[in-house]
Write a protein that holds these residues in place. Structure first.
Motif, PDB file in Angstrom:
ATOM      1  N   ARG A 146       3.996   7.981 -13.767  1.00  0.00           N
ATOM      2  CA  ARG A 146       3.018   8.073 -14.851  1.00  0.00           C
ATOM      3  C   ARG A 146       1.972   6.965 -14.751  1.00  0.00           C
ATOM      4  O   ARG A 146       0.888   7.057 -15.342  1.00  0.00           O
ATOM      5  CB  ARG A 146       3.725   8.018 -16.206  1.00  0.00           C
ATOM      6  N   LEU A 147       2.297   5.904 -13.995  1.00  0.00           N
ATOM      7  CA  LEU A 147       1.369   4.788 -13.817  1.00  0.00           C
ATOM      8  C   LEU A 147       0.671   4.847 -12.459  1.00  0.00           C
ATOM      9  O   LEU A 147       0.138   3.853 -11.979  1.00  0.00           O
ATOM     10  CB  LEU A 147       2.127   3.456 -13.938  1.00  0.00           C
ATOM     11  N   ARG A 148       0.666   6.048 -11.832  1.00  0.00           N
ATOM     12  CA  ARG A 148       0.081   6.207 -10.510  1.00  0.00           C
ATOM     13  C   ARG A 148      -1.344   5.668 -10.449  1.00  0.00           C
ATOM     14  O   ARG A 148      -1.765   5.075  -9.459  1.00  0.00           O
ATOM     15  CB  ARG A 148       0.083   7.691 -10.115  1.00  0.00           C
ATOM     16  N   GLY A 149      -2.093   5.861 -11.526  1.00  0.00           N
ATOM     17  CA  GLY A 149      -3.484   5.411 -11.541  1.00  0.00           C
ATOM     18  C   GLY A 149      -3.625   3.909 -11.376  1.00  0.00           C
ATOM     19  O   GLY A 149      -4.678   3.423 -10.970  1.00  0.00           O
ATOM     20  N   ILE A 150      -2.569   3.166 -11.688  1.00  0.00           N
ATOM     21  CA  ILE A 150      -2.620   1.705 -11.586  1.00  0.00           C
ATOM     22  C   ILE A 150      -2.248   1.241 -10.180  1.00  0.00           C
ATOM     23  O   ILE A 150      -2.916   0.401  -9.588  1.00  0.00           O
ATOM     24  CB  ILE A 150      -1.687   1.058 -12.633  1.00  0.00           C
ATOM     25  N   TRP A 151      -1.149   1.797  -9.638  1.00  0.00           N
ATOM     26  CA  TRP A 151      -0.644   1.261  -8.365  1.00  0.00           C
ATOM     27  C   TRP A 151      -1.120   2.021  -7.136  1.00  0.00           C
ATOM     28  O   TRP A 151      -1.122   1.475  -6.033  1.00  0.00           O
ATOM     29  CB  TRP A 151       0.893   1.205  -8.371  1.00  0.00           C
ATOM     30  N   ALA A 152      -1.527   3.285  -7.298  1.00  0.00           N
ATOM     31  CA  ALA A 152      -1.934   4.063  -6.116  1.00  0.00           C
ATOM     32  C   ALA A 152      -3.359   3.713  -5.717  1.00  0.00           C
ATOM     33  O   ALA A 152      -4.234   3.539  -6.574  1.00  0.00           O
ATOM     34  CB  ALA A 152      -1.825   5.556  -6.408  1.00  0.00           C
ATOM     35  N   LEU A 153      -3.607   3.634  -4.409  1.00  0.00           N
ATOM     36  CA  LEU A 153      -4.955   3.365  -3.916  1.00  0.00           C
ATOM     37  C   LEU A 153      -5.836   4.582  -4.128  1.00  0.00           C
ATOM     38  O   LEU A 153      -5.390   5.722  -4.033  1.00  0.00           O
ATOM     39  CB  LEU A 153      -4.898   3.000  -2.428  1.00  0.00           C
ATOM     40  N   SER A 161      -1.508  14.087  -7.197  1.00  0.00           N
ATOM     41  CA  SER A 161      -1.953  13.228  -6.091  1.00  0.00           C
ATOM     42  C   SER A 161      -3.393  13.455  -5.672  1.00  0.00           C
ATOM     43  O   SER A 161      -3.851  12.868  -4.701  1.00  0.00           O
ATOM     44  CB  SER A 161      -1.042  13.458  -4.881  1.00  0.00           C
ATOM     45  N   ARG A 162      -4.144  14.253  -6.401  1.00  0.00           N
ATOM     46  CA  ARG A 162      -5.463  14.702  -5.958  1.00  0.00           C
ATOM     47  C   ARG A 162      -6.437  13.563  -5.674  1.00  0.00           C
ATOM     48  O   ARG A 162      -7.313  13.691  -4.827  1.00  0.00           O
ATOM     49  CB  ARG A 162      -6.062  15.658  -6.997  1.00  0.00           C
ATOM     50  N   SER A 163      -6.318  12.444  -6.358  1.00  0.00           N
ATOM     51  CA  SER A 163      -7.269  11.351  -6.139  1.00  0.00           C
ATOM     52  C   SER A 163      -6.673  10.180  -5.359  1.00  0.00           C
ATOM     53  O   SER A 163      -7.326   9.151  -5.169  1.00  0.00           O
ATOM     54  CB  SER A 163      -7.792  10.834  -7.489  1.00  0.00           C
ATOM     55  N   THR A 164      -5.421  10.331  -4.912  1.00  0.00           N
ATOM     56  CA  THR A 164      -4.753   9.244  -4.210  1.00  0.00           C
ATOM     57  C   THR A 164      -5.225   9.143  -2.765  1.00  0.00           C
ATOM     58  O   THR A 164      -5.406  10.146  -2.072  1.00  0.00           O
ATOM     59  CB  THR A 164      -3.227   9.459  -4.243  1.00  0.00           C
ATOM     60  N   TYR A 165      -5.396   7.918  -2.299  1.00  0.00           N
ATOM     61  CA  TYR A 165      -5.757   7.625  -0.914  1.00  0.00           C
ATOM     62  C   TYR A 165      -4.469   7.516  -0.110  1.00  0.00           C
ATOM     63  O   TYR A 165      -3.599   6.703  -0.408  1.00  0.00           O
ATOM     64  CB  TYR A 165      -6.551   6.328  -0.859  1.00  0.00           C
ATOM     65  N   THR A 166      -4.319   8.337   0.915  1.00  0.00           N
ATOM     66  CA  THR A 166      -3.061   8.436   1.639  1.00  0.00           C
ATOM     67  C   THR A 166      -3.208   7.975   3.095  1.00  0.00           C
ATOM     68  O   THR A 166      -4.310   7.750   3.590  1.00  0.00           O
ATOM     69  CB  THR A 166      -2.560   9.888   1.642  1.00  0.00           C
ATOM     70  N   SER A 199       0.801  -1.234   0.000  1.00  0.00           N
ATOM     71  CA  SER A 199       0.000   0.000   0.000  1.00  0.00           C
ATOM     72  C   SER A 199       0.828   1.276   0.000  1.00  0.00           C
ATOM     73  O   SER A 199       0.357   2.322   0.465  1.00  0.00           O
ATOM     74  CB  SER A 199      -0.950   0.006   1.206  1.00  0.00           C
ATOM     75  N   GLY A 200       2.041   1.238  -0.516  1.00  0.00           N
ATOM     76  CA  GLY A 200       2.820   2.446  -0.716  1.00  0.00           C
ATOM     77  C   GLY A 200       3.058   3.242   0.553  1.00  0.00           C
ATOM     78  O   GLY A 200       3.458   2.696   1.593  1.00  0.00           O
ATOM     79  N   LEU A 201       2.768   4.555   0.500  1.00  0.00           N
ATOM     80  CA  LEU A 201       3.037   5.422   1.637  1.00  0.00           C
ATOM     81  C   LEU A 201       2.103   5.145   2.811  1.00  0.00           C
ATOM     82  O   LEU A 201       2.446   5.474   3.951  1.00  0.00           O
ATOM     83  CB  LEU A 201       2.932   6.889   1.215  1.00  0.00           C
ATOM     84  N   ILE A 202       0.940   4.566   2.558  1.00  0.00           N
ATOM     85  CA  ILE A 202       0.112   4.128   3.689  1.00  0.00           C
ATOM     86  C   ILE A 202       0.871   3.064   4.469  1.00  0.00           C
ATOM     87  O   ILE A 202       0.936   3.100   5.702  1.00  0.00           O
ATOM     88  CB  ILE A 202      -1.238   3.570   3.201  1.00  0.00           C
ATOM     89  N   GLY A 203       1.487   2.128   3.763  1.00  0.00           N
ATOM     90  CA  GLY A 203       2.278   1.087   4.411  1.00  0.00           C
ATOM     91  C   GLY A 203       3.483   1.648   5.137  1.00  0.00           C
ATOM     92  O   GLY A 203       3.872   1.143   6.204  1.00  0.00           O
TER      93      GLY A 203
END
Length: 421
Positions: free
Chosen positions: A123-130, A316-321, A83-87
């Motif tokens: 550039r692939l943030r939409g794929i891997w970011a929650l 990052s506007r739509s990313t869940y952090t 989960s990226g930065l959440i993790g």
């Protein structure tokens, strides 16, 4: 809070509630491939930074600087892979990594935030970011839930680390370094500057959006203003009313449990301190249209807002952090450019004055963090466990680092209406 000498699984931490912290008790399940990719990316990023990451007391990475002690590398990389930065934040909460100078480590990371992840992966943030959950959308119902999550934790908790004014926003100091006993005067200086900007004097019909615990309303009423102040926090409203009564201004201040969208009337001045961050991008136009609708001819709007760079907002506007998950559900910091785009595109309001003071917020947060740490036993006595204390410590340090690095700023804005001929 004193850092533990070794990492403990969360289930061994006294007072930890497995039902409250399901994602802290054990690292999430994820594929070996995803964990391996995360480890490769993180190792590469750390190697280029001015810090020292020590993995399980053996392997050191980095160019030298504040120590990041990664006590359980396997769990650390697995969480980031899942989960990226959440993790990353959850790993700190679980005690899998620590730092003698947590702000120092986080400031280095904030300084390099734009380049930590390779451009190709960005550039692939939409794929891997929650993605943010739909339940956190700031509809009138969603906003009430989101605000309650943070502000209805406990008035007693906030009182432990705030000063006697119970002001939960950046102060304005005369100089640095600041000391905790200077906070009340520095908070009054911030409030008075905002009220001056809004032109609040005797007889002013003032609307405050976001009551907090009532200090601004009290200061405005002391000037002779008639104050209407709105909040979505039931706990804040109760204490704010009590403080206003005690100050002798109950006849001049009305505290409403209301969404800003439901306010009616005309006001000579509108003030709002660090509330726009909880509005949500989808509702920024409605927020500024509401200010425009409620402002009387010739009136003034004075806002205090935390801002972030526009390019980072767009990315990052739509990313869940981590902040969304644990601290401020539904929150999003605007950029200076976003405020200008929305206000000019949807209203007659124009920004005519702007004062920046991000360094003052870093000092404010340092004082809150130090007081929170000093009062760890009292936090425990209120029923908050060790994971909560680590979470709150991380939140305060993470925020302080954002301002120390310049990644975040705080501004007081004056908006006036562009009247048509």
């Amino acid at each position: 809070m004193t850092a533990p000498t070794s990492a403990l699984p969360a289930e061994q931490t006294p007072g930890t509630d497995p039902e409250r912290w399901p994602d802290i008790i054990a690292p999430p399940r994820t594929s070996r491939a995803r964990t391996a990719v995360a480890e490769r990316i993180v190792r590469r990023a750390l190697a280029r930074l001015p810090l020292r990451a020590r993995l399980a007391g053996r392997d050191d990475i980095g160019l030298g600087g504040p120590l990041m002690d990664i006590r359980d590398p396997d769990a650390f990389f697995r969480r980031i892979g899942a989960s990226g930065l959440i993790g990353f934040g959850e790993s700190y909460m679980a005690g899998e990594w620590d730092a003698p100078d947590l702000v120092g480590v986080l400031t280095v990371l904030a300084d390099n935030a734009a380049d930590l992840v390779p451009r190709s992966l960005q550039r692939l943030r939409g794929i891997w970011a929650l993605r943010r959950p739909a339940a956190q959308l700031n509809t009138p119902e969603g906003s009430r839930d989101n605000i309650s999550h943070h502000y209805d934790l406990s008035n007693e908790l906030f009182a432990l680390f705030l000063d006697e004014t119970l002001s939960y926003s950046s102060a304005v100091f005369r100089g640095f370094p600041a000391e905790h006993d200077l906070l009340p005067a520095a908070q009054h200086r911030k409030i008075d500057r905002l009220l001056d900007t809004a032109g609040v004097t005797a007889g002013t019909r003032l609307l405050e959006i976001g009551t907090g615990w009532g200090e601004l309303a009290i200061r405005a009423a002391a000037r002779g203003a008639r104050v209407t102040t709105v909040t979505l926090s039931a706990e804040q409203r109760e204490l704010a009313r009590a403080r206003i009564r005690e100050a002798g201004y109950a006849d001049r201040v009305e505290v409403r449990l209301s969404d800003y969208r439901h306010v009616t009337g005309d006001y000579d001045a509108i003030v709002s301190v660090e509330m726009i961050e909880a509005v949500g991008e989808e509702f920024w136009p409605v927020y500024f249209q509401t200010l425009d609708r409620l402002l009387a001819p010739g009136g003034r709007v004075a806002l205090q807002a935390i801002t972030m760079p526009d390019d980072r907002l767009r990315a990052s506007r739509s990313t869940y952090t981590w902040i969304h998950k644990y601290i401020f559900p539904g929150g999003l910091l605007p950029s200076t450019e976003a405020v200008e785009r929305i206000s000019t595109g949807h209203t007659r309001l124009r920004t005519t004055q702007r004062i920046r003071f991000g360094a003052h917020y870093a000092e404010t947060l340092r004082l809150w963090r130090e007081r929170f740490t000093e009062r760890a036993a009292e936090v425990d006595a209120l029923g908050f466990d060790a994971v909560f204390r680590r979470m709150w410590t991380f939140y305060l340090a993470y925020s302080e680092a954002g301002f120390r690095s310049g990644y975040l700023d705080v501004q007081q804005l004056l908006l006036t209406r562009e009247e048509t001929a």
